[in-house]
Scaffold this active site. Structure first.
Site, PDB file in Angstrom:
ATOM      1  N   HIS B 180      -5.856   1.345  -0.504  1.00  0.00           N
ATOM      2  CA  HIS B 180      -7.006   2.077   0.016  1.00  0.00           C
ATOM      3  C   HIS B 180      -6.862   3.284   0.415  1.00  0.00           C
ATOM      4  CE1 HIS B 180      -8.793  -2.339   0.260  1.00  0.00           C
ATOM      5  NE2 HIS B 180      -9.251  -1.832  -0.825  1.00  0.00           N
ATOM      6  N   GLU B 183      -7.073   4.540   4.446  1.00  0.00           N
ATOM      7  CA  GLU B 183      -6.204   3.971   5.510  1.00  0.00           C
ATOM      8  C   GLU B 183      -4.808   5.069   5.483  1.00  0.00           C
ATOM      9  OE1 GLU B 183      -5.993   0.055   3.812  1.00  0.00           O
ATOM     10  OE2 GLU B 183      -8.563  -0.079   4.169  1.00  0.00           O
ATOM     11  N   ARG B 238     -12.271   4.839  -0.168  1.00  0.00           N
ATOM     12  CA  ARG B 238     -11.662   3.588  -0.283  1.00  0.00           C
ATOM     13  C   ARG B 238     -11.120   3.100  -1.618  1.00  0.00           C
ATOM     14  NH1 ARG B 238     -11.527  -1.674   2.101  1.00  0.00           N
ATOM     15  NH2 ARG B 238     -11.866  -3.370   0.667  1.00  0.00           N
ATOM     16  N   HIS B 307      -2.325  -2.251   4.769  1.00  0.00           N
ATOM     17  CA  HIS B 307      -3.681  -1.808   4.948  1.00  0.00           C
ATOM     18  C   HIS B 307      -3.806  -1.296   6.405  1.00  0.00           C
ATOM     19  CE1 HIS B 307      -5.666  -3.245   1.174  1.00  0.00           C
ATOM     20  NE2 HIS B 307      -4.514  -4.046   1.227  1.00  0.00           N
ATOM     21  N   GLU B 381      -2.830  -5.441   8.369  1.00  0.00           N
ATOM     22  CA  GLU B 381      -3.611  -4.349   8.799  1.00  0.00           C
ATOM     23  C   GLU B 381      -3.115  -3.780  10.052  1.00  0.00           C
ATOM     24  OE1 GLU B 381      -6.706  -3.550   7.549  1.00  0.00           O
ATOM     25  OE2 GLU B 381      -7.265  -5.316   6.087  1.00  0.00           O
TER      26      GLU B 381
END
Lengths: 274, 420
Positions: B180, B183, B238, B307, B381
């Site tokens: 993405h 990020e 994204r 991510h 994440e």
């Protein structure tokens, strides 16, 4: 997965049911309170809603609170009302990550399309005087500018916030907390991604007033929602917020059947609050 | 500004022989014709070796003069005797030249000549990262090689770094960052990981043990089209940049495009949505390239997709609440990894399955790789939890990469010690 020829054993099915009940919001019998894992997304989501509400109500850009850790969470299905979460969590200072304090909150997501009903009580870690000082410091920074404050892309692509724009950014977080609280549902959460633009309106009285375009990050849809926000503030007084959010995708529907809200044509206003 | 142009010229000159240590630049603003005349006369005093950056023109116009150290005293006395006021614009010309040179060498936009002078604490463009990759390979030909596993929709190469001590088709660990594009801390961390592997592969026991038997594959910019777009047009982009007939909207969510519960709840069938799963599984060349690579390799033992943001360590499944068969083991690995991560800066992470910990997501990479039999499939994440979100300050790149690396090492070492 291709169809299985034999049925799974009963015990496994039961475990599945129990676990699904824990994770899907709808399943609890009315009145029964069930425990949630503190790391569950529903618990974290509800805690964040409570904090949006707290940050808006406190109206203190100098002492914004962020979520620390969820310690305990239970949820109850209230007939004809909605799902009510009971939460115990810690918060920390938004900026420094320090000053952890304990909070107890209830968050009721109504069945009707209205904002979550929040009750929150936190241990006071900073005294009133400290809070006033922080806010006054920010207030003075704003008042000392010789020209109306304007800005774009706060933070910028690299995450930088110019020192002179810090108070204005903190105010945006406080103000957008109102928007995010109102829009939050059991399955839809928000973060403030960026202040796209800000413009100060000079007033004759002591209040500061700003026009913002802010970008909200919506989960789980991952959409970026653009909102126009008009905010007035004076330390020690409630925040006054008017807003209008653009509807990003017309007729958005996705596989999970969630609704996309549109605030088109509706101006929400929240005046001073006791 | 003229001063800068002259300074640049000086820099050019400075790189050869001359030095301007102790030289000063004085500014005089003649207010009368008489003063102007006196300043004109200075030009004739050859013994002073004055260098006029701004020549005398008319009263009221500034005159800038570079003065060698030996002439400073006599000139200043001369000016004072004649009641001509002056100010010192530059106290030491050489100091300024040196500073400018250092700046030019360090500035990320300039050509970087080695991965040692690369700035790890700043965000980079696609070109800079691709240059970094080539430099890293050139500096470490015995450990690192670059593979092109495919090309993006806009025909950009998809590069994977292979870290290997040799052997043939050894078991391998896959790490991807930047699927993405918004990020940014993930691609930046990927760059840092690459350098870290090269720096530590001999002296760090744990890493050395891993590399003795296992290869590491690292795709730093998994979505280069999206990444380029975040630099030029929209920092918060994204998806990929593909287009399909029937819609004017652009892009597919590359982490909803995998062939696992494709199109089910947890993705959108609206091309304008940020979680649009695409017209069919692996429609995105960025995704297909990895799928083909993993399938052809056949010996990947751990798969880690990185991510941001939220500070979570997640494992399968995302499309369903049904626990993965290896849930208990994966949960334990996650717990160890998170403990290691937190030990560095106290950053707190939650962990669990994707579905329970973050949200329902179908067609995601880790669900697919797990169901392919890659047991140790994880999604990270990274920082933060929403304060800066995607716009994480560059100053947090290295701390984020450092702590995440500790978690990655736990997963890699566990993979080494628990073959399957």
């Amino acid at each position: 997965m291709q169809g299985l020829s034999a049925a799974p054993p009963a015990a496994f099915l039961l475990l599945l049911l129990r676990l699904s009940a824990l994770l899907l919001p709808a399943a609890a019998a009315p009145g029964a309170e069930r425990e949630l894992s503190p790391s569950s997304r529903l618990a974290a989501g509800a805690a964040r809603v409570a904090l949006h509400y707290l940050n808006f109500q406190t109206a203190s850009p100098g002492t914004l609170q962020a979520l620390g850790q969820v310690r305990k969470a239970t949820v109850k299905s209230i007939p004809d009302s909605g799902h009510k979460y009971y939460l115990q969590f810690t918060t920390e200072d938004y900026k420094s990550g320090e000053n952890a304090r304990s909070c107890l909150a209830t968050v009721l997501y109504p069945k009707t399309k209205s904002p979550p009903v929040v009750n929150i009580k936190c241990m006071q870690s900073k005294d009133q005087k400290q809070i006033q000082e922080e806010d006054n410091r920010l207030y003075q920074k704003i008042r000392h500018q010789t020209k109306p404050i304007t800005g774009n892309n706060i933070p910028d692509s690299h995450g930088n916030i110019e020192p002179v724009l810090e108070p204005v950014w903190a105010l945006a977080v406080a103000g957008s907390s109102y928007i995010m609280w109102e829009k939050s549902t059991e399955n839809m959460g928000y973060f403030m991604a960026q202040v796209k633009s800000v413009k100060q309106w000079i007033r004759k009285d002591d209040f500061t007033e700003f026009d913002y375009t802010i970008l909200l990050h919506e989960i789980p849809t991952q959409e970026i929602i653009s909102c126009h926000m008009r905010l007035t503030w004076l330390p020690g007084h409630p925040l006054k917020v008017k807003y209008f959010c653009a509807s990003e995708n017309q007729g958005l529907e996705d596989g999970s059947g969630m609704e996309s809200g549109s605030a088109a044509g509706v101006l929400h206003e929240k005046g001073p609050n006791f | 500004m003229k001063v800068l142009v002259l300074l640049a010229a000086l820099v050019a000159a400075a790189t050869s022989i001359k030095t301007f240590t102790g030289h000063q630049v004085l500014r005089i603003v003649p207010t009368t014709e008489e003063e102007l005349q006196k300043v004109h006369e200075l030009q004739d005093m050859e013994e002073l070796q004055l260098d006029f950056w701004l020549a005398p023109r008319a009263p009221g116009h500034p005159v800038d003069i570079r003065v060698p150290p030996s002439s400073l005293q006599p000139l200043k006395e001369h000016l004072e005797d004649n009641d001509i006021s002056y100010s010192i614009m530059i106290k030491d010309v050489q100091a300024l030249v040196d500073h400018e040179q250092t700046e030019m060498l360090q500035r990320p936009r300039q050509l970087v000549l080695s991965t040692d002078s690369f700035n790890y604490d700043t965000y980079h463009t696609l070109d800079e990262i691709y240059s970094f990759i080539d430099l890293l390979v050139a500096e470490n030909p015995n450990l690192v090689s670059k593979l092109e596993i495919g090309r993006s929709t806009e025909d950009r190469p998809l590069y994977v770094l292979k870290f290997s001590r040799g052997g043939t088709n050894r078991p391998a660990i896959w790490i991807d960052t930047g699927i993405h594009s918004r990020e940014w801390v993930t691609q930046a961390s990927g760059v840092w990981f690459a350098k870290k592997i090269v720096q530590d592969h001999e002296n760090d026991e744990g890493l050395a043990a891993v590399l003795d038997e296992i290869d590491i594959f690292l795709e730093i910019v998994t979505n280069p089209d999206g990444f380029a777009f975040t630099h030029t047009e929209n920092r918060l982009w994204r998806k990929t940049r593909s287009t399909y007939s029937g819609s004017t909207c652009v892009g597919v969510d590359a982490n909803r495009n995998w062939n696992s519960a494709f199109g089910e709840s947890g993705a959108s069938r609206n091309p304008c949505s940020e979680t649009y799963h695409g017209p069919y599984p692996n429609s995105e060349p960025e995704v297909k390239a990895i799928v083909d690579f993993v399938s052809n390799h056949g010996n990947i033992k751990a798969f880690i997709s990185i991510h941001s943001y939220s500070q979570l360590l997640l494992y399968a499944y995302g499309y369903t609440s049904t626990p993965a068969p290896d849930q208990k083991e994966l949960h334990e690995i996650a717990e160890q990894a998170v403990t290691a991560l937190s030990s560095l800066y106290g950053t707190s992470y939650e962990y669990g399955s994707i579905f329970t910990t973050i949200y329902q997501a179908s067609g995601n990479s880790v669900d697919w790789t797990y169901d392919q039999g890659i047991k140790y499939s994880f999604t990270f994440e990274l920082r933060d939890t929403g304060y800066y979100g995607f716009l994480l300050p560059a100053s947090q790149i290295i701390p984020t990469a450092q702590e995440t690396w500790l978690a990655l090492k736990v997963i890699m070492q566990y993979t080494l010690e628990h073959p399957y």
